[in-house]
Scaffold this motif. Structure first.
Motif, PDB file in Angstrom:
ATOM      1  N   LEU A 175      44.008   8.506 -39.184  1.00  0.00           N
ATOM      2  CA  LEU A 175      42.549   8.125 -39.364  1.00  0.00           C
ATOM      3  C   LEU A 175      42.128   6.760 -39.218  1.00  0.00           C
ATOM      4  O   LEU A 175      40.985   6.225 -38.590  1.00  0.00           O
ATOM      5  N   LEU A 188      29.390  11.905 -43.204  1.00  0.00           N
ATOM      6  CA  LEU A 188      30.426  12.853 -42.593  1.00  0.00           C
ATOM      7  C   LEU A 188      30.035  14.119 -43.041  1.00  0.00           C
ATOM      8  O   LEU A 188      30.353  14.976 -42.076  1.00  0.00           O
ATOM      9  N   TYR A 234      30.194  17.255 -40.214  1.00  0.00           N
ATOM     10  CA  TYR A 234      31.145  18.399 -40.327  1.00  0.00           C
ATOM     11  C   TYR A 234      30.216  19.505 -40.718  1.00  0.00           C
ATOM     12  O   TYR A 234      30.583  20.565 -40.043  1.00  0.00           O
ATOM     13  N   ALA A 255      36.066  13.792 -39.251  1.00  0.00           N
ATOM     14  CA  ALA A 255      36.349  12.596 -39.948  1.00  0.00           C
ATOM     15  C   ALA A 255      36.764  11.516 -39.227  1.00  0.00           C
ATOM     16  O   ALA A 255      36.119  10.114 -39.325  1.00  0.00           O
ATOM     17  N   SER A 302      33.103  10.421 -37.591  1.00  0.00           N
ATOM     18  CA  SER A 302      32.390   9.554 -38.476  1.00  0.00           C
ATOM     19  C   SER A 302      33.017   8.267 -38.816  1.00  0.00           C
ATOM     20  O   SER A 302      31.939   7.092 -39.042  1.00  0.00           O
ATOM     21  N   THR A 335      39.025   6.063 -46.145  1.00  0.00           N
ATOM     22  CA  THR A 335      39.590   7.084 -45.731  1.00  0.00           C
ATOM     23  C   THR A 335      39.736   8.428 -46.710  1.00  0.00           C
ATOM     24  O   THR A 335      39.744   9.694 -46.170  1.00  0.00           O
ATOM     25  N   ALA A 343      37.934  11.977 -46.465  1.00  0.00           N
ATOM     26  CA  ALA A 343      38.269  12.951 -45.327  1.00  0.00           C
ATOM     27  C   ALA A 343      38.686  14.086 -46.143  1.00  0.00           C
ATOM     28  O   ALA A 343      38.534  15.300 -45.613  1.00  0.00           O
TER      29      ALA A 343
END
Lengths: 229, 241
Positions: free
Chosen positions: A23, A69, A73, A102, A105, A171, A174
């Protein structure tokens, strides 16, 4: 303190670490490319491109990453099945995954912050160096590739290192969209074994080690090109 | 689910079948959480900065540990970890005194955790701002025989504000956005309200867009306030180099 679960969960932890690093690398890599475009649009674009780039950066820096996010999603994700044919196309297995949203974004968000950093750095490149390049007959593209951008990136390098660390710390979000990253593994261990602090502690250690690695790597790169004023 | 679909305006209406009122309440909660956490962070930061500048070694080491860990660990982990550790620790403390455990109020927990995190960043901002004050100004105040408190109020504070304000503005922006993370531990502010609204109506896109606009409004409004504040504390200073 009980660390017996480690023997059972280490493969999962490793997978989680891989997802986290993936990521990070994806969002920083693509985000940086996007940021270069945005920064040049802000510094040398016309009134329309300039205000578009400004607006982008304001919107993405002014709203929480979590909302961005979830908007992608849950929001865009819920609209996607309405696109005819998409469900059966080869893209669907990717578009169905939380990981895709994830990564997307985080990339868009990182680009907005990085663009501001680069904008300042581009403005700080001495005018004389750009004039010298122009006087040598460099085309605009060559000028950007050989002088303007490299000089700006070198100036911004310490700030970029900071931004990358901040991105690493973003991160774990996510996990809220079903990505099995490091933090999600800690969460799973907690659910399975009812241990709250031990998994968090181990995962935190991972993040700290990653932070140290990133800082070291940037320090190494900085040492390669000493700055002279 | 045979009812006629509601229009966007009906969904965002302030009265109950619409979710507009709930979203606005969530936004007010978000601002309240952020403001309280910011204030707590300011207190932590002030003591942190003074402790770091005092030159006392054990205090300095302790504060270094505080700012170092907070700034190295992801916010989500800090918030989740401190949320559980804080409520758990409090209850254990109560139990050891033979008192019954309490259910910690979500607002208090959220604010305490965010404030503790803010404090670490604020320490560094204020430390830098105090260091940037010309030493002569404070020496002059001392030479005039001002007491430490008077010196702080009349000289240090007004002199550090212009230096600290940009950093403090950044911290305010980050706390308004970090407050969205307490949604993950289940406290209902704007982010969680939005998710509930989305889950109930399946209109995720509309509601998240509305939430994003509300957050943006908070940011832009705060920008105006901080610009005004900075102009005020910089009265009489040059604005360009």
């Amino acid at each position: 303190m009980d660390f017996d679960w480690l023997s059972k969960y280490w493969p999962l932890l490793l997978d989680g670490a891989f997802q986290t690093v993936a990521l990070l690398v994806i969002s920083v890599g693509f985000g940086f490319i996007l940021a270069i475009g945005l920064a040049f649009a802000m510094v040398s674009g016309g009134p329309v491109t300039r205000s578009l780039a400004r607006g982008y950066s304001t919107v993405f820096r002014g709203t929480p990453l979590l909302i961005q996010l979830w908007l992608l999603y849950y929001g865009v994700g819920s609209l996607l099945p309405m696109v005819p044919g998409l469900r059966h196309s080869f893209l669907w297995p990717i578009l169905r995954e939380g990981f895709f949203f994830a990564a997307l974004s985080f990339t868009l968000n990182y680009a907005a912050y990085e663009a501001e950093v680069l904008r300042g750095a581009l403005l700080s490149v001495p005018k004389g160096e750009l004039e010298a390049g122009r006087a040598l007959g460099m085309s605009r593209f060559t000028l950007v590739c050989r002088i303007w951008l490299p000089r700006a990136i070198r100036t911004a390098l310490p700030t970029i290192a900071g931004e990358v660390v901040l991105q690493l710390k973003a991160t774990p979000l996510a996990f809220t969209v079903t990505v099995m990253d490091l933090y999600a593994v800690a969460f799973k261990v907690r659910q399975d074994t009812l241990l709250v602090y031990e998994p968090l502690l181990v995962v935190t250690l991972f993040y700290v080690v990653l932070t140290v690695l990133i800082t070291r790597a940037f320090g190494f790169i900085e040492a390669q090109v000493p700055i002279r004023r | 689910m045979a009812t006629t679909p509601m229009t966007a305006w009906q969904l965002l209406a302030l009265e109950p079948p619409g979710w507009g009122g709930a979203l606005l309440t969530g936004a007010v909660t978000t601002v309240a959480i952020s403001a309280t956490a910011f204030a707590i962070g300011l207190v932590f930061g002030l003591f942190g900065a003074m402790g770091k500048l005092s030159g006392n070694r054990p205090v300095g080491l302790l504060l270094k540990l505080y700012t170092g860990t907070i700034r190295a660990v992801p916010e989500l982990i800090l918030i989740v970890g401190l949320y559980y550790a804080g409520t758990d620790g409090l209850n254990r403390l109560l139990q050891s005194f033979g008192m019954p455990p309490v259910e910690v109020n979500g607002f208090v927990a959220a604010v305490a955790v965010l404030g503790f995190v803010q404090g670490a960043y604020m320490t560094e901002v204020l430390r830098g701002a105090i260091l940037a004050i010309p030493a002569g100004q404070i020496e002059a105040a001392r030479a005039f025989g001002m007491s430490p408190f008077l010196r702080f109020r009349r000289v240090t504070l007004p002199a550090l504000l212009p230096n600290a304000l940009p950093g403090m503005a950044n911290l305010w922006m980050s706390v308004t956005k970090d407050s969205a993370l307490v949604a993950v531990v289940g406290y209902q502010e704007l982010a969680l309200t939005t998710r509930l609204a989305g889950a109930n109506t399946k209109q995720y896109f509309l509601f998240f867009l509305a939430a994003a606009i509300l957050y943006l409004a908070i940011t832009l409004l705060s920008n105006l306030v901080f610009h005004w504040l900075e102009r005020r504390v910089r009265r009489g200073q040059r604005l360009t180099a």
